[in-house]
Design an enzyme around this catalytic site. Structure first.
Site, PDB file in Angstrom:
ATOM      1  N   GLY A 320       0.840  -1.203   0.000  1.00  0.00           N
ATOM      2  CA  GLY A 320       0.000   0.000   0.000  1.00  0.00           C
ATOM      3  C   GLY A 320       0.875   1.253   0.000  1.00  0.00           C
ATOM      4  N   TRP A 323       2.414   1.662  -3.421  1.00  0.00           N
ATOM      5  CA  TRP A 323       1.416   2.111  -4.398  1.00  0.00           C
ATOM      6  C   TRP A 323       1.447   3.637  -4.505  1.00  0.00           C
ATOM      7  CZ3 TRP A 323      -2.727   5.460  -3.978  1.00  0.00           C
ATOM      8  CH2 TRP A 323      -3.630   5.469  -5.038  1.00  0.00           C
ATOM      9  N   HIS A 324       1.730   4.309  -3.368  1.00  0.00           N
ATOM     10  CA  HIS A 324       1.703   5.767  -3.368  1.00  0.00           C
ATOM     11  C   HIS A 324       2.867   6.385  -4.129  1.00  0.00           C
ATOM     12  CE1 HIS A 324      -1.232   5.146  -0.162  1.00  0.00           C
ATOM     13  NE2 HIS A 324      -1.658   6.344  -0.472  1.00  0.00           N
ATOM     14  N   GLY A 325       3.952   5.672  -4.281  1.00  0.00           N
ATOM     15  CA  GLY A 325       5.060   6.259  -5.013  1.00  0.00           C
ATOM     16  C   GLY A 325       6.283   5.373  -5.005  1.00  0.00           C
ATOM     17  N   PHE A 471       0.495  10.183  -7.544  1.00  0.00           N
ATOM     18  CA  PHE A 471       0.446   8.754  -7.291  1.00  0.00           C
ATOM     19  C   PHE A 471      -0.262   8.055  -8.441  1.00  0.00           C
ATOM     20  CE2 PHE A 471      -0.071  10.679  -2.906  1.00  0.00           C
ATOM     21  CZ  PHE A 471       1.278  10.859  -2.776  1.00  0.00           C
TER      22      PHE A 471
END
Lengths: 471, 339
Positions: A320, A323-325, A471
């Site tokens: 998770g 996923w943001h960066g 993102f």
């Protein structure tokens, strides 16, 4: 084209007008699809092709999955979808990061590897629409029937309100709404535009004008920050990212409403959470529920041995975070949340009343504790590098004095917005927007809307993009 | 597949028509009153000199050919040049103003040099303490602007957005950046009232300074104090910077463009300090020789020397047109000789 822009206002007015044309539903859906492609092309026209690839592959794969008679064949088409979607995401989002990490690894082992910089542009929203189309394919693989209309499916992938920064809508939430003709009714427009004004207020006034200046100043001078500067900057960022992203989601939901579509809630007063599992049921709900349904549960969820459950939580939160960066700092942020959840699980096992105490004082204590630890984790999310993150961590937890002077006006604005946010979240914890709006007489809503519009108009614009666009 | 329970409008109830009409009427009346209040206090509409505005003008320089011209530099040239007067005097198109206050012109010049479609004339204003700053902090900030501009340029609606922003900014006084909430709060904390500033930026990015409302001595002292804290670069760094300017100038000239170096007037204590810390023979003369081509130093022209700079550094808005005409005549002559 961002939601808080004049260009979007113009675009949206044209879309709503076009949507009212006396045309058959299929034509109007086609019009919405074309407008959605136009909305995306306004960023970088060639990247529309990536959406076409995702749409085409998932449409093809799901029909084949439904027709397949063998498990191997069903798996092969699922794999086709996974490899294509995750491959595109991996190349555009993580290509540079993987290469950079590989170079560091080789150099740490004494090797001399200096590849050319990959110079890859990140297509906006790719993480969002990739997860959205993947959820549809996995649902069909799990036994849902594929949707019969390609037009509806293409619109589901591309619908402009949620295309670039969510909410990550499930097929089951959107596609059934395509069956029957929809119009912008006075109710839809009235409520949808109200949500858009609220979202714009969150973004332009609270996030950009009141919170971002202090957060930017403290994170830019992280190495010199002392206890007060560090905590105030981190609180400011906690508020900024909430109002920025919740603002975007509220505008998206409002824009969809204006067109007669209903999108799911993405935030539900997250800073009034009692513990971290409660936080993740309230923060970026469409992503956390996606991770729960398509990653955590397939890994075994909480129906395994305690050690395995802890690992599942950690893996889910690490991915998770990633996923943001494409950065190790996001991995650290995810790891911290994974550890929080693991610790909470242990506490719940032995002292269940600690997390959800009965009395008001105890609940406030848990809420504030959750808010403080969630805010601390944002340090790794926002810091430009590990050294800055560690400097802030040191200042926050040792009470060290620092040289960074905090601007008094910026501090007061940020504190006011943070206070408003915490009180508002606490008040709204068990309430909904609809329920709260329902409490007001019609003229009371007019006064609130007028006040928000005045505040938006009086706040000079800036060039700050929505944080979640990266993102 | 099921439809989600969400924030459905049917649960809220109307009457929405009345709600919105009253909301818009209240907002319009309140904003109208606020607009009148600020105008009565002397505030005018003003444009925010944002990265978006700069990026839009940078985009206009793409594909530009002589006699089209671009101005790079810092605040001195942004305040001193009246773009219309320049166009009128030279007969050339209105120049594109890309100078950024307090930032080095070098990254902008490099950016133009890298743009193979650019074949125009670049007027490079040289403020020694900015171009030759030892820490190169001002250079990094200018490089950041170039990077922001490249990011913004990807977005196809940036031009439209900049046009809207300029339209709104130049229509409503309440959108004046001077009246932003943080600034008003800071003033009230200091026990001060907001007063119209003596400096403003227009949508073509030209800046104006009205010295009739400025504490000139105070401003000069501020520049002097700032200069006193800045380190002078060593000869190695000087040569490095000069080398970069020369390489960019060479690249632009190789495509048919031209680069003119310009040193604008300074005076008073600030002028003395600048000349002392950055002696002409050590900085300007070496730069002009190494870069080659036309170079205009105000000390060499009586008509430029005589223009007053009340704070030791900047030209008053009232003198900008006359100063620009004089400078434009010289640049046109020098650029013509170089062709």
């Amino acid at each position: 084209m961002v939601f808080d822009s004049f260009s979007f206002l113009l675009f949206f007015a044209v879309v709503v007008a076009g949507y009212q044309l006396p045309l058959p539903w299929t034509w109007r859906k086609t019009l919405l699809l074309l407008f959605s492609y136009g909305f995306y092309a306004a960023w970088n026209p060639p990247f529309v092709a990536l959406i076409w690839i995702s749409t085409g592959i998932d449409w093809f794969a799901t029909r084949r999955i439904a027709r397949s008679t063998t498990v191997a064949s069903r798996r092969a088409y699922l794999l086709l979808s996974l490899v294509t979607n995750l491959g595109l995401l991996g190349f555009f989002k993580y290509g540079g990061f993987l290469l950079e990490s590989f170079v560091v690894l080789v150099q740490s082992m004494g090797g001399d590897f200096r590849p050319a910089a990959p110079d890859i542009i990140l297509p906006v929203g790719i993480s969002f629409y990739t997860f959205q189309t993947l959820s549809y394919t996995i649902d069909v693989y799990r036994g849902e029937k594929p949707w019969p209309s390609f037009l509806d499916f293409a619109l589901y992938v591309t619908f402009f309100p949620q295309l670039v920064a969510g909410p990550i809508v499930r097929a089951g939430e959107f596609l059934p709404q395509c069956r029957e003709s929809r119009r912008s009714t006075a109710e839809d427009l009235g409520w949808g535009l109200s949500l858009m004004v609220v979202g714009l207020f969150f973004k332009t006034v609270l996030a950009d004008a009141m919170l971002a200046p202090l957060a930017d100043a403290v994170f830019a001078g992280a190495q010199k920050a002392g206890f007060v500067a560090a905590w105030s900057g981190v609180f400011a960022f906690s508020g900024q990212i909430y109002f920025d992203f919740a603002g975007y989601s509220t505008i998206a939901i409002g824009a969809a409403h204006c067109l007669g579509f209903t999108l799911p809630m993405n935030f539900r007063s997250p800073y009034a959470s009692l513990g971290f599992s409660d936080f993740w049921r309230r923060w970026h709900i469409s992503l956390s529920s996606w991770l729960r349904d398509y990653l955590y549960i397939p890994l075994g969820g909480n129906r395994r041995q305690p050690i395995r459950v802890s690992m599942n939580l950690l893996i889910t939160m690490l991915l998770g975070g990633l996923w943001h960066g494409a950065s190790w700092l996001f991995v650290l942020w995810g790891a911290l949340h994974g550890l929080y959840l693991m610790a909470e699980r242990k506490v719940r096992e032995h002292f269940p009343h600690w997390i959800e105490p009965g009395g008001l004082f105890g609940r406030l204590f848990v809420m504030v504790g959750t808010y403080l630890l969630v805010s601390f984790a944002w340090v790794f999310f926002r810091a430009s590098d590990l050294s800055s993150a560690m400097s802030l961590t040191h200042a926050m937890w040792t009470g060290a004095a620092g040289e960074l002077a905090v601007d008094r006006a910026q501090l007061e604005l940020a504190l006011a917005a943070t206070f408003l946010m915490l009180v508002g979240n606490h008040f709204m914890r068990e309430r909904t927007f609809v329920g709260t709006a329902h409490l007001l007489p019609w003229w009371g809503r007019s006064v609130v809307l007028a006040a928000l519009m005045i505040a938006i108009a009086l706040t000079p614009g800036n060039d700050r993009a929505f944080l979640y666009f990266q993102f | 597949m099921t439809v989600p329970s969400s924030i459905s409008s049917s649960e809220v109830g109307g009457p929405w028509g009345r709600t919105w009409i009253l909301a818009i009427a209240l907002a319009a009346v309140a904003l109208g009153a606020i607009e009148l209040h600020w105008r009565a206090r002397g505030f005018k509409p003003a444009v925010s000199d944002s990265a978006r505005l700069w990026s839009t003008h940078r985009h206009r320089a793409h594909g530009l050919e002589r006699p089209g011209s671009v101005i790079v530099g810092a605040s001195r040239v942004q305040y001193a040049i009246d773009l219309d007067a320049f166009a009128d005097e030279t007969g050339w198109p209105v120049p594109i103003q890309l100078a950024i206050q307090g930032r080095s012109p070098l990254p902008i010049l490099n950016d133009l040099a890298e743009d193979s479609s650019f074949k125009g004339l670049v007027i490079v204003e040289v403020t020694d303490r900015i171009l030759f700053q030892a820490s190169r902090q001002r250079e990094r900030r200018a490089r950041l602007r170039v990077a922001e501009s490249r990011e913004l340029a990807v977005n196809q609606t940036e031009g439209l957005e900049a046009w809207f922003e300029a339209l709104v900014g130049s229509t409503f006084a309440f959108r004046n950046p001077e009246l932003s909430p943080d600034r008003l709060l800071a003033l009230s904390q200091a026990g001060l009232r907001a007063t119209p500033r003596e400096r403003w930026v227009e949508s073509d990015r030209s800046a104006k300074m009205d010295f009739s409302r400025v504490n000139e001595a105070g401003l000069e002292q501020r520049w002097v104090r700032r200069l006193a804290t800045e380190k002078r670069p060593g000869l190695r760094l000087r040569n490095e910077i000069i080398g970069e300017v020369a390489a960019s100038a060479e690249a632009i000239r190789a495509r048919g463009g031209e680069v003119v170096l310009v040193k604008l007037p300074n005076s008073g204590r600030l002028g003395e300090m600048e000349n002392e810390r950055f002696p002409r023979e050590v900085f300007w003369d070496v730069l002009a020789e190494r870069v080659g081509g036309p170079a205009v130093h105000f000390e060499d022209y009586e008509e430029l020397r005589s223009i007053p700079t009340p704070d030791g550094s900047h030209v008053d808005a009232a003198d900008a047109a006359e100063f620009t005409r004089t400078l434009a005549r010289i640049i046109k002559q020098r650029a013509a000789v170089s062709r």
